[in-house]
Design an enzyme around this catalytic site. Structure first.
Site, PDB file in Angstrom:
ATOM      1  N   HIS A   1      -8.113  -4.822  -0.387  1.00 10.37           N
ATOM      2  CA  HIS A   1      -6.772  -4.249  -0.324  1.00 10.37           C
ATOM      3  C   HIS A   1      -5.794  -5.262   0.268  1.00 10.37           C
ATOM      4  CE1 HIS A   1      -4.138  -0.913  -0.657  1.00 10.37           C
ATOM      5  NE2 HIS A   1      -4.027  -0.642   0.627  1.00 10.37           N
TER       6      HIS A   1
ATOM      7  N   SER B   1       0.828  -1.205   0.000  1.00 10.54           N
ATOM      8  CA  SER B   1       0.000   0.000   0.000  1.00 10.54           C
ATOM      9  C   SER B   1       0.869   1.266   0.000  1.00 10.54           C
ATOM     10  CB  SER B   1      -0.957  -0.052   1.194  1.00 10.54           C
ATOM     11  OG  SER B   1      -1.837   1.014   1.129  1.00 10.54           O
TER      12      SER B   1
ATOM     13  N   ASP C   1      -0.474  -3.823  -4.093  1.00  6.87           N
ATOM     14  CA  ASP C   1      -1.588  -2.884  -4.178  1.00  6.87           C
ATOM     15  C   ASP C   1      -1.183  -1.482  -3.702  1.00  6.87           C
ATOM     16  OD1 ASP C   1      -4.124  -2.638  -5.189  1.00  6.87           O
ATOM     17  OD2 ASP C   1      -5.065  -2.714  -3.223  1.00  6.87           O
TER      18      ASP C   1
END
Lengths: 453, 271
Positions: A254, A160, A184
């Site tokens: 996510h 992330s 991601d």
């Protein structure tokens, strides 16, 4: 705020605990919601794990690397960088990824613990800290280089926000780092970022990215030499569709990127990505060629990319797609199915295929759009099954045209052929001369397609 | 029917009985007694309907008709003060009954029409579906003139080759050839794609090698769309695989004398 901080520092005793040998382990900083509420200032800790201390991290001094004898600069080094921590709790996958990375290679695994900084109710603060943390990490890697480590043996794995952090580190080091893996990469605040302001292929010699949540916390687009899009890169199967599911509604898609990567490291799921321009083209079975990578297969998600690295660097930015199931082992078994009909008139329909082996069966529904069946023209589709049946004894097939009233049409097949994509060693299965009424299931025994035609 | 009407009449009787105590004993009971045996159900109903109207004509002047029936007389006696109201109410009732009856009829008619339309649609759809002629099943075999031949061989591992078999004029070989010809013809005739084009299957020879049978297949195709048929439906791949598929599907009993080894199947297109 400033009068709170010293108070915090007293409270935040770095997580230390005594290990069996009497040496202390340094664990990931554990914060709680109240810290997030008050905000934390950036403090980067580097926790070293090697095969000899898998369960007991050792905090590294940023400047005196030799003070930690377990840190061997001759070995490759992987940095694991977490993302935004809205609750302050340590990521649940830290231990997991450390163990799995250690299985891949004998290397230094450094968990970059910037929980103080990432743990903030205010996401924007965490975003601004990424730059600072990246500076900090850049300094450390430069020290490593000065001590004799090679930049090409450095691998940054960022989750992330951590993916962008890794990108900044890579950019600071002029893209000389061996590899960056972005799981991601974060979307909020980065949607209109220029390549310098986010992870991009110029940040390392090889950048691979996995997308699982592009429609909320992930970032749209392509950011690496190779971009893997799981289930199109947006909504993941098995993740809640409504807010009533609570926290998992927000994080499930996510977080799937991490779980898919862990699963790939574990080798329980081999997820092959097929190069394609879009997910819908992939689902239509238009992108199942892997010729570009010969003699290797299409790229497989995971730690070892050596088979595809050179081809991918030559090809430029490549998008690859794959579908997964909702749970472990995530992989689907794909077949390319080719059908030729001899109906004089054009027919449209959706196809349901079941593979049977003994009493087990697995079904694929190819109903995302109507398929076109034209006389003497091959209709190609991608059938993805949740289960991998070793020996297919029976196949049942149903075509639905969606007709409610009017006559029941018949679909006449000259040939249907099943090509196993993930298991090239398995035989192709064929069946000839099938006549089927719409919505009626026909079952048949597949026969090996004879190659000596 | 008889007993029914009797019961109704006696019902009247029961209803009327307490009224007789009102005074006019003799007359009511007499008329009652008269009426009971002769009345039927219809008469009773009509009487009940007629009461309202007859009272309007008779009750106004307070007279009693000498031949008025028992009920009328009794009612007049009971409600001597309000004959007008009774007549108005019953008239309205009558009118209401009539109007409702008509309305009901009208909307029943409308429903009926709708149902009819619906039924017509359903029936026509069903008829349409039933009479739908699949264009793929519609063909004219007389147009199939262009021949297409396939030759080949297959192995019969469970037969022992004898001199007798090598000569097709012997009884034994002819019998065997006929059996296989029938088998081949059945298999191709029942094929949805190839059946219509199939003409005949011949066994041309039996050879040594346990036993190898040579065969020839003849298909006839129409002049038009010849090229497409050659490339797809009547391609060697298709004709060969329909046969091969049949062999794979057969009973896995490999000891039968008629067993054909699927792997041994060979087929060529003959020009």
């Amino acid at each position: 705020m400033s009068h709170i901080k010293p108070f915090l520092c007293v409270l935040l005793h770095p997580g230390q605990e005594e290990s069996g040998e009497g040496e202390s382990c340094d664990n990931f900083t554990d914060l709680n919601l109240s810290h997030c509420f008050m905000g934390t200032s950036l403090y980067v800790r580097l926790l070293l794990y090697t095969r000899s201390n898998l369960d007991c991290g050792r905090e590294l001094n940023h400047h005196y690397l030799s003070s930690q004898p377990l840190f061997n600069l001759a070995r490759p080094t992987a940095f694991v960088i977490h993302g935004y921590r809205p609750t302050g709790a340590p990521p649940i996958w830290i231990n997991h990824i450390v163990h799995l990375l250690a299985e891949q290679e004998d290397m230094n695994i450094i968990v970059v613990d910037w929980n103080k900084g990432a743990a903030n109710l205010n996401y924007f603060t965490a975003v601004t800290y990424t730059r600072e943390a990246a500076q900090n990490l850049t300094g450390f890697i430069m020290t490593m280089q000065e001590e004799g480590a090679s930049l090409s043996s450095v691998h940054l794995i960022g989750v992330s926000l951590g993916a962008h952090l890794a990108g900044f580190v890579g950019a600071n080091l002029k893209g000389k780092i061996g590899r960056i893996t972005g799981l991601d990469p974060a979307g909020p605040m980065f949607t209109s970022a220029t390549p310098e302001e986010r992870l991009d292929p110029s940040d390392a010699m090889f950048v691979d990215v996995l997308h699982t949540d592009m429609n909320s916390f992930g970032l749209r687009g392509a950011h690496g030499h190779i971009d893997f899009y799981a289930n199109g890169g947006a909504d993941q199967p098995g993740c809640p569709k409504t807010i009533f599911a609570g926290k998992s509604y927000f994080v499930c898609d996510h977080q799937r990127s991490v779980f898919l990567f862990l699963c790939a490291l574990n080798r329980t799921c081999s997820l092959t990505g097929y190069p394609c321009s879009s997910y819908s083209d992939f689902l239509d079975g238009r992108c199942l060629q892997c010729e570009a990578f010969k003699p290797a297969s299409c790229p497989v998600l995971g730690y070892d990319v050596s088979q595809w690295r050179d081809t991918l660097l030559k090809l430029g930015e490549t998008k690859v797609f794959f579908s997964t199931t909702a749970t472990l082992p995530y992989r689907k078994l794909s077949y390319r199915v080719d059908m030729v009909t001899w109906n004089q008139y054009l027919r449209w329909g959706v196809v349901y295929i079941r593979l049977h082996s003994g009493r087990n069966f697995t079904e694929a529904r190819i109903d995302h759009k109507l398929l076109r069946f034209e006389q003497y023209t091959s209709t190609r589709l991608l059938a993805q099954f949740d289960e991998d049946l070793q020996q297919v004894q029976k196949i049942s097939l149903r075509i639905s045209t969606g007709n409610v009233i009017g006559p029941r049409y018949k679909i006449r097949l000259l040939r249907i052929r099943f090509t196993p994509l993930d298991r090239p060693e398995r035989p192709l299965m064929c069946r000839f001369d099938i006549i089927m009424e719409e919505n009626m299931e026909v079952a048949f025994r597949p026969l090996p397609c004879n190659s000596h035609l | 029917m008889e007993s029914n009407s009797w019961r109704r009449a006696s019902m009247d009787n029961i209803e009327l009985l307490p009224v007789t105590t009102n005074g006019n004993d003799g007359r009511v009971s007499a008329s009652n007694g008269d009426g009971v045996p002769s009345r039927n159900a219809d008469a009773t109903e009509r009487d009940a309907l007629l009461t309202g109207q007859s009272t309007t004509s008779t009750g106004q002047n307070g007279q009693m008709l000498p031949d008025g029936n028992a009920a009328e007389a009794q009612r007049d006696l009971e409600n001597t003060g309000i004959p007008h109201e009774i007549s108005a109410v019953s008239r309205i009732k009558g009118e209401l009954k009539e109007v409702i009856f008509w309305k009901v009829r009208l909307w029943m008619v409308i429903i009926f029409i709708f149902l009819l339309i619906f039924a017509v649609i359903i029936i026509s759809l069903a008829a349409c579906a039933a009479s739908y002629k699949d264009p793929d099943e519609d063909f004219d075999p007389s147009l199939f003139k262009v021949p297409r031949y396939f030759n080949g061989s297959f192995q019969l591992p469970n037969l022992v080759f004898t001199e007798e078999l090598s000569n097709l004029s012997t009884n034994k070989s002819q019998e065997l050839a006929a059996d296989f010809q029938e088998k081949l013809a059945d298999l191709y005739r029942s094929s949805p794609a190839l059946g219509r084009y199939f003409s005949k299957a011949e066994i041309s020879a039996f050879r040594n090698g346990s036993v190898i049978a040579d065969y020839q297949l003849t298909f006839l195709m129409p002049e038009e769309e010849q090229d497409q048929l050659r490339n797809f439906t009547l391609s060697r791949e298709m004709v060969y695989n329909v046969f091969r598929q049949f062999l794979y599907d057969q009973e896995p009993d490999e000891s039968k004398p008629m067993y054909i080894d699927p792997v041994s199947l060979i087929m060529f297109l003959t020009h």
